[in-house]
Write a protein that holds these residues in place. Structure first.
Motif, mmCIF file in Angstrom:
data_model
loop_
_atom_site.group_PDB
_atom_site.id
_atom_site.type_symbol
_atom_site.label_atom_id
_atom_site.label_comp_id
_atom_site.label_asym_id
_atom_site.label_seq_id
_atom_site.Cartn_x
_atom_site.Cartn_y
_atom_site.Cartn_z
ATOM 1 N N THR A 1 23.217 4.487 -3.499
ATOM 2 C CA THR A 1 23.786 4.050 -4.779
ATOM 3 C C THR A 1 23.629 5.133 -5.835
ATOM 4 O O THR A 1 24.560 5.407 -6.612
ATOM 5 N N GLU A 2 22.471 5.787 -5.871
ATOM 6 C CA GLU A 2 22.252 6.855 -6.844
ATOM 7 C C GLU A 2 23.212 8.012 -6.594
ATOM 8 O O GLU A 2 23.737 8.624 -7.540
ATOM 9 N N CYS B 1 20.070 5.622 -11.883
ATOM 10 C CA CYS B 1 21.417 5.042 -11.924
ATOM 11 C C CYS B 1 21.804 4.625 -13.338
ATOM 12 O O CYS B 1 22.985 4.622 -13.697
ATOM 13 N N TRP C 1 19.035 2.355 -2.733
ATOM 14 C CA TRP C 1 19.110 3.145 -3.963
ATOM 15 C C TRP C 1 19.389 4.608 -3.640
ATOM 16 O O TRP C 1 19.931 5.346 -4.471
ATOM 17 N N MET D 1 26.572 7.208 -7.903
ATOM 18 C CA MET D 1 26.563 7.375 -9.354
ATOM 19 C C MET D 1 26.769 8.850 -9.717
ATOM 20 O O MET D 1 27.568 9.179 -10.604
ATOM 21 N N HIS E 1 24.328 -3.029 -10.819
ATOM 22 C CA HIS E 1 22.924 -2.598 -10.837
ATOM 23 C C HIS E 1 22.070 -3.584 -11.632
ATOM 24 O O HIS E 1 21.000 -4.034 -11.169
ATOM 25 N N TRP F 1 27.034 -0.012 -13.147
ATOM 26 C CA TRP F 1 25.987 -0.477 -14.049
ATOM 27 C C TRP F 1 25.882 -2.004 -14.020
ATOM 28 O O TRP F 1 24.781 -2.568 -13.977
ATOM 29 N N GLU G 1 15.345 6.807 -8.114
ATOM 30 C CA GLU G 1 16.790 6.655 -7.906
ATOM 31 C C GLU G 1 17.310 5.400 -8.601
ATOM 32 O O GLU G 1 18.383 5.411 -9.221
ATOM 33 N N GLN G 2 16.547 4.314 -8.522
ATOM 34 C CA GLN G 2 16.953 3.065 -9.168
ATOM 35 C C GLN G 2 17.054 3.246 -10.681
ATOM 36 O O GLN G 2 18.007 2.775 -11.317
#
Length: 614
Positions: free
Chosen positions: A512-513, A45, A509, A516, A16, A13, A41-42
């Protein structure tokens, strides 16, 4: 490397927000630019952990009780300003991906790539994709849950700014609900069935895949038809749309596949008893009516989020949405059962064990093997079955090795292509739009898929050795991803490092997603009681029983000397054994340790008494 999901989610987080929130302004987009999938996706997160994990709430009540969360989201403001910032981002997303007629859009945009036949045209970039439908399911559910929690708090706040934010939340919820409906219809129309004759090229590929013993073709075809007879019947009864003219489910001389293609299938209509006027119910489809393993996997993940939410909070859905949830659940069950059945077909070596997996269009990849393994693990989880877990774990071990996740990376090795640029999917049917080129879609989540499925399978394990093996895969996969994190610049600690660190590095993303999601799964797993088994309970019970008997013997020697140090020691041992009994079914190792300590202390007392007697 230890997986510490709470701290690592907070770190994600923090990274991000450092990337997305600059000088008081939110910056959309990452390495792949902006599109309906990447922007979802962004946003996911931030929203998904907040909606799934109670101690990650971003409403003022939750932040007030979680100092570490409050410290991370402080960049968005304090009190209700955090909620206001998220509402603003959700509004911006819906403004961007809603057209002039008020209809939600799900275009793949910049995620569509050149597959070697030419760059996608503008018209092709506007094509809708299953990834966007599935991600929108999870996004809309997460958004509705966050908005509901925020709405409950605002109802108690009498400040003017709280009243204004409450009005925005009230106006936003129907928009989220409309997108959820459209995403469900898009997924329903993207579900396809494929029944090629066994004499065709595709039919021969299926036949060769399932025939692991070299048996005569007629015998394999008979076994195939018998194994899938129930699924064919269910497909005829449960799937009202999707029966295109080339699908013949009653013919035993045809193979059978089902799942999700990359977008709305060509000729796939939407049938429903509800009066739904959304454009997505009637717009034309271009995707070939053959399932893709990747898109089937992401569709099932979205449907799983959808159905679990329907079960836990049914009032979140409108009546026509409840019908759609049930319809998608039937399709999801059908697809999952099909692929988990094919994975274990026959009496000898599984088709899944014959790496790499081969699809009916003649392509093969270790990624496909991992996707089919994922279907199998989910099937085992839903049935709470460990019957085939051992063989499944061995497949995961081999895939982790082939993918250079647990083995030493080799430069220029073919396995590296699984991670970057990833598996290239050719979206057949896309060339039919204005005679454009056949376009592609890159899939680079091999390691995160391995990580997530290892963590899920570990929840099913009933013996310590299997569980530790799965957690070892998960730790290796996590380390592999940590080694690929961006190490400097504004996107530091996000993914994926392509050797362009510094201020020019932008996050993916897509990856990254998925990281997460893995951390949320890990958080959920570690929140559950530790592994227990009947064997461990028996061992603890034996020690507790012996200690209890010896305790009673020692009590016989004390008499009424209740104030003596010896009596106090025995009472402490009694309390320890009572605690061991309470924990025996939940934490047998801890219960055994308490009983062992009680036995040791009792032996010390017995030896001292015997020595004094001598």
């Amino acid at each position: 490397m230890r997986i510490r999901p709470r701290q690592q989610l907070l770190d994600l987080w923090r990274a991000h927000l450092q990337t997305s929130f600059r000088a008081g302004e939110w910056v959309w987009g990452g390495r792949d630019g902006r599109n309906s999938v990447s922007d979802a996706e962004q946003l996911m997160c931030l929203l998904y952990p907040s909606s799934e994990l109670a101690n990650f709430g971003v409403d003022p009540d939750s932040i007030a009780t979680a100092d570490d969360v409050a410290a991370v989201v402080a960049v968005l403001g304090d009190d209700i300003r955090v909620g206001a910032a998220l509402v603003t981002k959700i509004e911006e997303f819906f403004d961007t991906y809603t057209d002039a007629d008020g209809e939600p859009t799900f275009a793949g945009g910049s995620y569509f790539r050149d597959a070697g036949f030419g760059a996608p045209t503008d018209a092709q970039r506007a094509l809708e994709v299953v990834d966007s439908y599935s991600m929108s399911l999870s996004l809309c559910i997460a958004a509705l849950r966050v908005l509901r929690r925020l709405e409950q708090y605002l109802g108690k706040d009498v400040r003017r700014e709280a009243e204004e934010l409450s009005e925005r939340v009230t106006a936003l919820k129907p928009r989220v609900s409309d997108r959820l409906t459209s995403a469900m219809i898009g997924l329903a129309r993207s579900f396809v069935m494929h029944t090629p004759p066994f004499t065709s090229s595709a039919g021969q590929q299926v036949l060769n895949l399932v025939n692991q013993t070299g048996a005569p073709a007629k015998d394999v075809i008979a076994d195939f038809s018998a194994a899938l007879g129930d699924l064919r019947s269910r497909a005829l009864a449960d799937v009202r749309s999707g029966h295109t003219k080339d699908v013949e489910l009653r013919d035993d001389k045809r193979a059978f596949e089902c799942g999700w293609t990359w977008g709305i299938g060509s000729g796939i209509d939407y049938e429903s008893d509800s009066d739904i006027t959304a454009r997505i119910a009637t717009q034309p489809g271009y995707a070939i009516n053959q399932p893709y393993l990747y898109f089937t996997l992401v569709a099932l993940d979205g449907i799983k989020d959808l159905h679990s939410q329907r079960t836990s909070e049914p009032d979140l859905f409108q009546p026509h949405q409840a019908e759609l949830v049930d319809s998608l659940k039937r399709r999801g069950d059908l697809a999952q059962r099909y692929w988990s059945t094919i994975a274990r077909f026959g009496t000898g070596r599984w088709p899944l064990e014959d790496l790499p997996w081969r699809t009916s269009d003649g392509k093969q990849s270790y990624y496909y093997s991992l996707a089919v393994t994922s279907f199998l693990i989910q099937d085992l989880l839903e049935n709470r079955s460990t019957t085939d877990l051992g063989r499944t774990v061995e497949v995961l071990r081999r895939l982790a090795d082939h993918g250079n996740v647990t083995s030493r990376p080799v430069p220029d090795h073919a396995a590296e292509l699984l991670h970057h640029p990833g598996l290239t999917l050719t979206l057949r049917g896309s060339e039919d739009l204005h005679a454009g080129p056949l376009i592609g879609y890159y899939v680079s989540d091999f390691t995160t898929l391995l990580l997530k499925r290892s963590l899920l399978a570990a929840q099913l394990a009933r013996d310590v050795e299997t569980r530790e093996q799965l957690l070892s895969f998960a730790r290796s996969a996590y380390k592999h991803m940590q080694d690929r994190a961006i190490t400097s610049g504004r996107a530091k600690d996000l993914w994926d490092n392509l050797g362009t660190d510094g201020d020019t590095a932008a996050p993916s993303w897509f990856l990254t997603e998925r990281m997460m999601e893995c951390l949320v799964v890990a958080h959920t797993m570690y929140s559950q009681p530790p592994l227990s088994s009947r064997e461990l309970e028996k061992s603890a019970q034996g020690k507790i029983s012996e200690a209890d008997h010896l305790l009673n013997q020692e009590m016989l020697q004390v008499g009424d000397s209740v104030n003596s140090p010896r009596f106090k020691d025995l009472k402490e041992i009694e309390q320890s054994l009572n605690r061991a009994r309470e924990l025996m079914n939940k934490r047998p190792h801890t219960a055994e340790a308490l009983a062992t300590d009680a036995l040791r202390r009792l032996d010390v007392l017995a030896f001292a008494r015997e020595d004094a007697t001598r």
